[in-house]
Design an enzyme around this catalytic site. Structure first.
Site, PDB file in Angstrom:
ATOM      1  CG  HIS A   3      87.374  34.981  52.181  1.00  0.00           C
ATOM      2  ND1 HIS A   3      86.955  35.469  53.321  1.00  0.00           N
ATOM      3  CD2 HIS A   3      87.452  34.102  52.387  1.00  0.00           C
ATOM      4  CE1 HIS A   3      86.472  35.060  53.858  1.00  0.00           C
ATOM      5  NE2 HIS A   3      86.771  34.139  53.479  1.00  0.00           N
ATOM      6  CD1 TRP A   4      83.546  35.104  51.632  1.00  0.00           C
ATOM      7  CD2 TRP A   4      81.852  34.930  50.758  1.00  0.00           C
ATOM      8  NE1 TRP A   4      83.209  33.700  52.605  1.00  0.00           N
ATOM      9  CE2 TRP A   4      81.762  34.156  51.909  1.00  0.00           C
ATOM     10  CE3 TRP A   4      80.473  34.856  49.652  1.00  0.00           C
ATOM     11  CZ2 TRP A   4      80.069  32.924  51.927  1.00  0.00           C
ATOM     12  CZ3 TRP A   4      79.250  34.170  50.077  1.00  0.00           C
ATOM     13  CH2 TRP A   4      79.573  33.542  51.655  1.00  0.00           C
ATOM     14  NE  ARG A  38      79.315  29.617  53.069  1.00  0.00           N
ATOM     15  CZ  ARG A  38      78.361  30.847  53.027  1.00  0.00           C
ATOM     16  NH1 ARG A  38      76.634  30.263  53.315  1.00  0.00           N
ATOM     17  NH2 ARG A  38      78.803  31.316  54.712  1.00  0.00           N
ATOM     18  CG  HIS A  64      84.631  31.170  60.775  1.00  0.00           C
ATOM     19  ND1 HIS A  64      83.798  30.657  60.757  1.00  0.00           N
ATOM     20  CD2 HIS A  64      85.707  30.421  59.976  1.00  0.00           C
ATOM     21  CE1 HIS A  64      83.359  30.046  59.182  1.00  0.00           C
ATOM     22  NE2 HIS A  64      85.424  29.805  59.278  1.00  0.00           N
ATOM     23  CG  ASP A 122      84.177  27.958  55.844  1.00  0.00           C
ATOM     24  OD1 ASP A 122      84.426  29.213  56.525  1.00  0.00           O
ATOM     25  OD2 ASP A 122      85.135  27.747  54.981  1.00  0.00           O
ATOM     26  NE  ARG A 123      82.686  28.102  50.124  1.00  0.00           N
ATOM     27  CZ  ARG A 123      81.999  28.869  49.570  1.00  0.00           C
ATOM     28  NH1 ARG A 123      82.538  29.861  51.240  1.00  0.00           N
ATOM     29  NH2 ARG A 123      82.136  29.401  48.018  1.00  0.00           N
ATOM     30  CE1 TYR A 139      85.078  31.660  50.118  1.00  0.00           C
ATOM     31  CE2 TYR A 139      86.768  29.808  49.645  1.00  0.00           C
ATOM     32  CZ  TYR A 139      85.917  31.005  50.979  1.00  0.00           C
ATOM     33  OH  TYR A 139      86.242  30.682  51.733  1.00  0.00           O
TER      34      TYR A 139
END
Length: 306
Positions: A158-159, A117, A286, A113-114, A220
């Site tokens: 949510h993004w 990134r 996910h 997930d994050r 975000y």
């Protein structure tokens, strides 16, 4: 959870000069012996998500597991107007310095997930540090924004909520933060029960803190602004993934339902498409580490031991 690991707190970033958000305390644990590997979590989790994988890998690896800045027990720097203090570039620099301070100049990175990134940005900004990397259940940030349709916008709502100016999303989440956390953990996979009880308790401790929730929103906001600028500049400069990379995604998740294969998307991000391999994790959404821990760990172990 992490019974045989040693906790640490390291303050990283330049000691003098620069912006105050360039310096932050990072919390984590480390254990095991062997080739070093760094594990990075995503939203709305903490380093606790990696416990089953970390404990397995520690049999023959030195495993470092951290909370990203703004998450878990790590520091929460004050936000900046440009959101640079919560950019993936800042987070990647944190983790590179943590590994250096622990004695590892070159290492493998596994991110979900994050955290995945952050791993992608680390591959671009610090190629000499990354031996190999795994990206779990993400597509490139710019690709997501460029290919948003009704299906993706519904799942990734949510993004678009979290990037609204402060403090609108913060106030909305304050009404029932733990209820929202449970919905997020249970809504993108097999349900809340898929997550270990000890891990959920750690997520709850962090998410109950308004400063932590604000920091997550800043993450975000950076993702929709300065992170996209950094990605565009890297692409324009011909900077691509240059390390062996494993891409895993939940077969039943949003990434798995993308019209284009996640593997093909990520191969376009590499200097050599042959550097990128990947596969779906059957029976997972996910949160594939929690939903299919044995299968996910086996895939990661095969990749690391090559």
């Amino acid at each position: 959870m992490y019974d045989d690991f040693t906790p640490f707190d390291l303050t990283v970033g330049p000691a003098d000069g620069g912006h105050p958000t360039d310096r932050v305390r990072i919390h984590g644990v480390h254990g095991g012996e062997g080739p070093p590997v760094l594990l990075l979590h995503g939203f709305p989790q903490t380093h606790a998500m990696w416990a089953p994988v970390a404990e397995d890998l520690a049999r023959d690896h030195t495993v470092v597991v951290t909370d990203l800045r703004g998450y878990g027990a790590s520091g929460r720097p004050e936000p900046r107007d440009d959101h640079a203090g919560y950019s993936f570039r800042a987070m990647a620099a944190d983790q590179v310095e943590v590994m250096e301070r622990l004695g590892y100049d070159r290492f493998a990175v596994l991110g979900h997930d994050r955290g995945a990134r952050v791993t992608h940005r680390m591959l671009l900004d610090h190629p000499a540090r990354v031996e190999r990397a795994a990206l779990l259940d993400i597509l490139p940030t710019g690709y997501v924004y460029d290919h948003t349709d009704r299906r993706l916008a519904t799942a990734y709502y949510h993004w678009f909520l979290f990037i609204q100016p402060a403090d609108l999303p913060e106030r909305l989440l304050s009404g029932d933060p733990i209820g929202y956390l449970h919905t997020a953990l249970g809504g993108w996979g097999s349900g809340l029960d898929a997550h270990p009880v000890e891990a959920v308790a750690d997520y709850e401790r962090a998410f109950a803190d308004p400063a932590a929730r604000h920091a997550m929103m800043e993450d975000y906001r950076a993702g929709a602004s300065i992170d996209l600028e950094h990605d565009a500049a890297s692409a324009a400069g011909g900077i691509r993934i240059s390390a062996p990379t494993l891409v895993l995604w939940g077969e039943q998740g949003v990434v798995g339902g993308n019209a284009e294969s996640p593997l093909e998307v990520w191969r376009r991000e590499a200097a050599d498409p042959g550097l990128v391999e990947g596969e779906p994790v059957a029976g997972a959404g996910h949160f594939l580490v929690d939903e299919q821990p044995a299968v996910t760990t086996a895939s990661l172990r095969r990749f690391l031991n090559r």
